[in-house]
Design a protein around this motif. Sequence first.
Motif, PDB file in Angstrom:
ATOM      1  N   LYS A 175       0.825  -1.205   0.000  1.00  0.00           N
ATOM      2  CA  LYS A 175       0.000   0.000   0.000  1.00  0.00           C
ATOM      3  C   LYS A 175       0.857   1.252   0.000  1.00  0.00           C
ATOM      4  N   ARG A 176       1.985   1.204   0.721  1.00  0.00           N
ATOM      5  CA  ARG A 176       2.874   2.365   0.809  1.00  0.00           C
ATOM      6  C   ARG A 176       3.413   2.758  -0.564  1.00  0.00           C
ATOM      7  N   PHE A 177       3.622   1.770  -1.438  1.00  0.00           N
ATOM      8  CA  PHE A 177       4.156   2.051  -2.770  1.00  0.00           C
ATOM      9  C   PHE A 177       3.061   2.041  -3.843  1.00  0.00           C
ATOM     10  N   ASN A 178       1.795   2.177  -3.407  1.00  0.00           N
ATOM     11  CA  ASN A 178       0.658   2.270  -4.322  1.00  0.00           C
ATOM     12  C   ASN A 178       0.546   1.038  -5.220  1.00  0.00           C
ATOM     13  N   ILE A 179       0.682  -0.130  -4.589  1.00  0.00           N
ATOM     14  CA  ILE A 179       0.593  -1.405  -5.303  1.00  0.00           C
ATOM     15  C   ILE A 179      -0.599  -2.182  -4.759  1.00  0.00           C
ATOM     16  N   ASP A 180      -1.459  -2.643  -5.634  1.00  0.00           N
ATOM     17  CA  ASP A 180      -2.577  -3.508  -5.258  1.00  0.00           C
ATOM     18  C   ASP A 180      -2.279  -4.932  -5.684  1.00  0.00           C
ATOM     19  N   ASN A 181      -2.846  -5.869  -4.962  1.00  0.00           N
ATOM     20  CA  ASN A 181      -2.705  -7.263  -5.399  1.00  0.00           C
ATOM     21  C   ASN A 181      -4.078  -7.921  -5.475  1.00  0.00           C
ATOM     22  N   HIS A 182      -4.221  -8.782  -6.454  1.00  0.00           N
ATOM     23  CA  HIS A 182      -5.398  -9.636  -6.595  1.00  0.00           C
ATOM     24  C   HIS A 182      -4.860 -11.050  -6.669  1.00  0.00           C
ATOM     25  N   GLY A 183      -4.735 -11.682  -5.494  1.00  0.00           N
ATOM     26  CA  GLY A 183      -4.048 -12.956  -5.433  1.00  0.00           C
ATOM     27  C   GLY A 183      -2.581 -12.731  -5.769  1.00  0.00           C
ATOM     28  N   PRO A 184      -2.021 -13.529  -6.697  1.00  0.00           N
ATOM     29  CA  PRO A 184      -0.611 -13.357  -7.065  1.00  0.00           C
ATOM     30  C   PRO A 184      -0.381 -12.234  -8.075  1.00  0.00           C
ATOM     31  N   LEU A 185      -1.455 -11.609  -8.533  1.00  0.00           N
ATOM     32  CA  LEU A 185      -1.333 -10.570  -9.547  1.00  0.00           C
ATOM     33  C   LEU A 185      -1.113  -9.211  -8.877  1.00  0.00           C
ATOM     34  N   LEU A 186      -0.056  -8.522  -9.297  1.00  0.00           N
ATOM     35  CA  LEU A 186       0.276  -7.206  -8.751  1.00  0.00           C
ATOM     36  C   LEU A 186      -0.031  -6.120  -9.777  1.00  0.00           C
ATOM     37  N   MET A 187      -0.640  -5.027  -9.315  1.00  0.00           N
ATOM     38  CA  MET A 187      -0.895  -3.858 -10.153  1.00  0.00           C
ATOM     39  C   MET A 187      -0.133  -2.679  -9.553  1.00  0.00           C
ATOM     40  N   ILE A 188       0.924  -2.278 -10.232  1.00  0.00           N
ATOM     41  CA  ILE A 188       1.787  -1.182  -9.764  1.00  0.00           C
ATOM     42  C   ILE A 188       1.338   0.099 -10.442  1.00  0.00           C
ATOM     43  N   ARG A 189       0.806   1.043  -9.665  1.00  0.00           N
ATOM     44  CA  ARG A 189       0.228   2.266 -10.209  1.00  0.00           C
ATOM     45  C   ARG A 189       1.161   3.454 -10.034  1.00  0.00           C
ATOM     46  N   THR A 190       0.992   4.427 -10.929  1.00  0.00           N
ATOM     47  CA  THR A 190       1.671   5.710 -10.785  1.00  0.00           C
ATOM     48  C   THR A 190       0.781   6.805 -11.371  1.00  0.00           C
ATOM     49  N   THR A 191       0.816   7.973 -10.754  1.00  0.00           N
ATOM     50  CA  THR A 191       0.062   9.129 -11.269  1.00  0.00           C
ATOM     51  C   THR A 191       0.983  10.093 -12.008  1.00  0.00           C
ATOM     52  N   LYS A 192       2.257   9.732 -12.134  1.00  0.00           N
ATOM     53  CA  LYS A 192       3.203  10.599 -12.836  1.00  0.00           C
ATOM     54  C   LYS A 192       2.947  10.534 -14.347  1.00  0.00           C
ATOM     55  N   GLY A 193       3.394  11.560 -15.035  1.00  0.00           N
ATOM     56  CA  GLY A 193       3.283  11.582 -16.489  1.00  0.00           C
ATOM     57  C   GLY A 193       2.019  12.239 -17.006  1.00  0.00           C
ATOM     58  N   GLN A 194       1.206  12.826 -16.114  1.00  0.00           N
ATOM     59  CA  GLN A 194      -0.051  13.449 -16.551  1.00  0.00           C
ATOM     60  C   GLN A 194       0.201  14.632 -17.493  1.00  0.00           C
ATOM     61  N   LYS A 195       1.187  15.465 -17.179  1.00  0.00           N
ATOM     62  CA  LYS A 195       1.473  16.626 -18.035  1.00  0.00           C
ATOM     63  C   LYS A 195       1.957  16.180 -19.417  1.00  0.00           C
ATOM     64  N   PHE A 196       2.758  15.110 -19.439  1.00  0.00           N
ATOM     65  CA  PHE A 196       3.229  14.575 -20.717  1.00  0.00           C
ATOM     66  C   PHE A 196       2.049  14.105 -21.567  1.00  0.00           C
ATOM     67  N   LEU A 197       1.102  13.392 -20.930  1.00  0.00           N
ATOM     68  CA  LEU A 197      -0.080  12.925 -21.647  1.00  0.00           C
ATOM     69  C   LEU A 197      -0.888  14.097 -22.190  1.00  0.00           C
ATOM     70  N   ASP A 198      -1.022  15.158 -21.381  1.00  0.00           N
ATOM     71  CA  ASP A 198      -1.774  16.336 -21.826  1.00  0.00           C
ATOM     72  C   ASP A 198      -1.145  16.955 -23.070  1.00  0.00           C
ATOM     73  N   ARG A 199       0.187  17.033 -23.094  1.00  0.00           N
ATOM     74  CA  ARG A 199       0.865  17.632 -24.245  1.00  0.00           C
ATOM     75  C   ARG A 199       0.667  16.786 -25.498  1.00  0.00           C
ATOM     76  N   VAL A 200       0.842  15.469 -25.348  1.00  0.00           N
ATOM     77  CA  VAL A 200       0.697  14.584 -26.513  1.00  0.00           C
ATOM     78  C   VAL A 200      -0.739  14.590 -27.024  1.00  0.00           C
ATOM     79  N   ALA A 201      -1.719  14.637 -26.109  1.00  0.00           N
ATOM     80  CA  ALA A 201      -3.135  14.562 -26.489  1.00  0.00           C
ATOM     81  C   ALA A 201      -3.699  15.903 -26.938  1.00  0.00           C
ATOM     82  N   SER A 202      -2.881  16.953 -26.918  1.00  0.00           N
ATOM     83  CA  SER A 202      -3.389  18.290 -27.254  1.00  0.00           C
ATOM     84  C   SER A 202      -3.852  18.396 -28.709  1.00  0.00           C
ATOM     85  N   VAL A 203      -3.301  17.533 -29.597  1.00  0.00           N
ATOM     86  CA  VAL A 203      -3.737  17.520 -31.000  1.00  0.00           C
ATOM     87  C   VAL A 203      -4.962  16.602 -31.082  1.00  0.00           C
ATOM     88  N   LYS A 204      -6.076  17.074 -30.551  1.00  0.00           N
ATOM     89  CA  LYS A 204      -7.247  16.209 -30.367  1.00  0.00           C
ATOM     90  C   LYS A 204      -7.826  15.726 -31.688  1.00  0.00           C
TER      91      LYS A 204
END
Length: 577
Positions: free
Chosen positions: A38-67
């Motif tokens: 939980k401290r590293f924003n990781i969820d598990n569903h049994g043996p399956l790990l989902m490693i999340r990050t909220t970084k990169g939002q500004k990069f996505l906004d720039r790339v998606a600006s050509v809508k």
Amino acid sequence: MSEVNPFLSFIESYWKILLIFAVYWQSILILKQYGILKRFNIDNHGPLLMIRTTKGQKFLDRVASVKGFWRVFGDAGIPLMLLGMFLMFALIIFSDIMMVTSLYEQTMPAPSEIHELRNIFLIPGINQFIPVVWGIIGLIVTLVVHEFSHAIMSKAEDIRVKSMGLILVLIPIGGFAEPDEEQLFGIRDKDKGLENGATSDQKTATRRQRIRILTAGVMANFVTAFVAFVLFFIVIGSIAPVSNVVITDVVPGSPADDIGLTEMTVITHINDKKIENGSVFHTHIASLPVGEVFRMGIKKDGKTSEVLLKPDIEKSGIISGVKFNEIVPGMPGEKAGLVEDTIITRIDDVPIYDTQDFSDFMANTTSGQEIIIYTIVDNEQINYSITLASHPADGEKGFIGISGFSTLVISRSIGVSVGEYPARELLHFLQMLPHMMTGVAGWVILLVILLVLPFPNPFIGSIGSIESFAGFNTSIYMFYEPIGWAAPLGVGVFWLANSLLWIGLMNYYVGLFNCLPMLPLDGGHVFRDTLHSILARLFGNEERMGVIAGKVATGFALLMLASLLFMIIAPKLAHGL
């Protein structure tokens, strides 16, 4: 004889993998218990790990600006997704029909390595047909392309992206972009509530926007695969075969051994004669004056050189023939007593110098015909009288019941055995693939060939003693050399070709898999929304048609899952676990 317990057999075969998996899962439970996940924003569903990050939002906004561009990109992906969905559905149903027919007629092929548990999943390091390094490179590129496309399209449609990340089960098996589900599907997460300041009156995606977002990943995978394959074919256009002939054995104390020749050395020329195959090697060695020194060009460890050899005049003679390494149970070859790794030198009165001679002879035989096979086993000549069976693929032709053919030439005077690898034929086959892109039929055949290329398949199997092509590994690229612009790259050109091949293949596989009309895959969601739209236009009552579309999509998902499982286990059921 007691029957083999399939459960114990499974444990014995995969105990190392099971042990590693058990330690991995126990580690996850411990890390979760102490709050480290939980401290590293990781969820598990049994043996399956989902490693999340909220970084990169500004990069996505720039790339998606050509809508406008991204919306056109998404719209272009919709018919491609629907076409892929139809083809995958048709392929699976056709395969199921063929399986059922084979079961009914009792002609189901015996389960092969394709049906092994490890080869069901296209995961590098587990699937034996996918090389670890190149497979991982291809998988990483595929995951990044797929999930970033979902995220970018979400931004272009003004749908919030909560996070992005990786899915792990020991190794990365997937990636994900996590758009706001309430905005994307109109579904509120009751457990998590409204996060990051979101309000219940925020924008909800239209059906068209949702389909664009869902198809973006598949579209990006197909575009990436297309670009990678184009570059791959450009690269292999600057690769040329050196020779098909390689030393497979060196007799201790022979002239070849005295000058340091070893196995896995490619022979390029003798004197000024280029050696392209085993038949040319045989003919030229036999024509050399007795006891005369000759020059032999070789390639070893990527380096070419020339050596001088003086044949031993006391050990003259050349043996040339076809070697086979597999015997089909119950066929005439086994009944006559043929053993593996036998060399066939003659059939009836026809000399057999190479695989082509053997193929030409067998092509003119008939079922029930009696032939005499002359062989050499442990330096002894043994003859076999065989009555041919009917060929499985062509009932009119004769069939011995042997496979795994390769040309073998033994030169006693210099003390080497040489084999043949169809390097020239394989490269020609690969280089000709782009020329198939003429008409719908050509494209379909090309797509099928690319789909099965790394696995045992009849396309590759028809050109020589190999069954598949998974890239230029060390035992293959020794038969080739870079030319033209690629010459300065040296062995790097093969690394480049392998990377491009597996980036193309992994994107192609993931794109096709996600086209399946099977929830929770992208194709399942698109199928549900498309069906919902069609039903609503035909019958009205938007809400009720949405419920019906959801139930139909769930039924298709169960059908697809059952079909996939049936294709995997049917051969095992037919022949016993």
